[in-house]
Motif scaffolding. Structure first.
Motif, mmCIF file in Angstrom:
data_model
loop_
_atom_site.group_PDB
_atom_site.id
_atom_site.type_symbol
_atom_site.label_atom_id
_atom_site.label_comp_id
_atom_site.label_asym_id
_atom_site.label_seq_id
_atom_site.Cartn_x
_atom_site.Cartn_y
_atom_site.Cartn_z
ATOM 1 N N MET A 18 -8.429 -1.553 1.787
ATOM 2 C CA MET A 18 -7.568 -1.012 2.824
ATOM 3 C C MET A 18 -6.915 -2.190 3.547
ATOM 4 S SD MET A 18 -6.925 2.090 3.959
ATOM 5 C CE MET A 18 -6.969 3.189 5.305
ATOM 6 N N GLY A 19 -5.608 -2.154 3.659
ATOM 7 C CA GLY A 19 -4.882 -3.249 4.274
ATOM 8 C C GLY A 19 -4.613 -3.015 5.749
ATOM 9 N N ASN A 20 -3.715 -3.823 6.258
ATOM 10 C CA ASN A 20 -3.294 -3.721 7.651
ATOM 11 C C ASN A 20 -2.198 -2.677 7.817
ATOM 12 O OD1 ASN A 20 -4.895 -5.847 8.823
ATOM 13 N ND2 ASN A 20 -3.615 -7.266 7.666
ATOM 14 N N THR A 21 -2.096 -2.146 9.028
ATOM 15 C CA THR A 21 -1.021 -1.226 9.372
ATOM 16 C C THR A 21 -0.168 -1.880 10.441
ATOM 17 O OG1 THR A 21 -2.332 0.724 8.820
ATOM 18 C CG2 THR A 21 -0.432 1.058 10.272
ATOM 19 N N LEU A 28 4.462 -10.882 5.830
ATOM 20 C CA LEU A 28 3.203 -10.322 6.333
ATOM 21 C C LEU A 28 2.660 -9.222 5.427
ATOM 22 C CD1 LEU A 28 3.924 -9.860 10.161
ATOM 23 C CD2 LEU A 28 2.395 -11.526 9.113
ATOM 24 N N VAL A 29 3.543 -8.582 4.664
ATOM 25 C CA VAL A 29 3.159 -7.401 3.884
ATOM 26 C C VAL A 29 2.469 -7.827 2.583
ATOM 27 C CG1 VAL A 29 3.970 -5.298 2.755
ATOM 28 C CG2 VAL A 29 5.071 -6.091 4.869
ATOM 29 N N HIS A 30 1.277 -7.276 2.387
ATOM 30 C CA HIS A 30 0.484 -7.520 1.184
ATOM 31 C C HIS A 30 0.114 -6.182 0.550
ATOM 32 C CE1 HIS A 30 -0.077 -11.252 3.504
ATOM 33 N NE2 HIS A 30 -0.014 -11.804 2.311
ATOM 34 N N PRO A 31 -0.282 -6.205 -0.720
ATOM 35 C CA PRO A 31 -0.701 -4.950 -1.360
ATOM 36 C C PRO A 31 -1.738 -4.218 -0.514
ATOM 37 C CG PRO A 31 -0.551 -6.690 -2.993
ATOM 38 C CD PRO A 31 -0.370 -7.346 -1.633
ATOM 39 N N ARG A 86 6.342 -5.389 -2.548
ATOM 40 C CA ARG A 86 5.180 -6.217 -2.205
ATOM 41 C C ARG A 86 3.866 -5.424 -2.246
ATOM 42 N NH1 ARG A 86 6.302 -11.171 -0.280
ATOM 43 N NH2 ARG A 86 4.393 -11.272 0.953
ATOM 44 N N GLY A 87 3.930 -4.153 -2.683
ATOM 45 C CA GLY A 87 2.717 -3.350 -2.815
ATOM 46 C C GLY A 87 2.317 -2.621 -1.555
ATOM 47 N N GLY A 88 3.238 -2.561 -0.588
ATOM 48 C CA GLY A 88 2.955 -1.859 0.660
ATOM 49 C C GLY A 88 3.379 -0.402 0.598
#
Length: 104
Positions: free
Chosen positions: A1-4, A35-38, A57-59
């Motif tokens: 789970m990534g950042n929002t 800043l955006v990562h998968p 970018r997988g976002g």
């Protein structure tokens, strides 16, 4: 789970998201695409070219959508006004493609 990331320079939109309990790790005035990562999620009202970059970018991109009457365009909207106008999040995916007409 990534950042929002919630991308908005409008205090009413930020307050609307908080009232709805939308989990946000960082609120920013402008998106820095690096800043955006998968696995990351970006929320906002971005132009289509940036939506495509987020997706590349997988976002994941969630658009803050609402039906805005002409008389309210250009005005700062409160969280209450956004609620009244039926603000909602809608997920979009965008793909950038080469444009043959642009090569002429």
């Amino acid at each position: 789970m990534g950042n929002t990331y919630f991308i908005s320079r409008h205090p009413g939109a930020v307050a609307w998201a908080a009232r709805r309990g939308i989990p946000v790790d960082r609120t920013l005035d402008h998106l820095e695409i690096d800043l955006v990562h998968p696995g990351d999620t970006v929320i906002g009202t971005l132009p289509i070219n940036l939506v495509a970059r987020v997706c590349e970018r997988g976002g994941r991109y969630l658009h803050l959508s609402l039906s805005l009457p002409p008389e309210l365009r250009g005005q700062e909207l409160s969280a209450e006004t956004l609620e009244r106008l039926g603000a909602r999040l809608e997920e979009y995916e965008a793909v950038r493609k080469p444009c043959p007409e642009a090569r002429k």
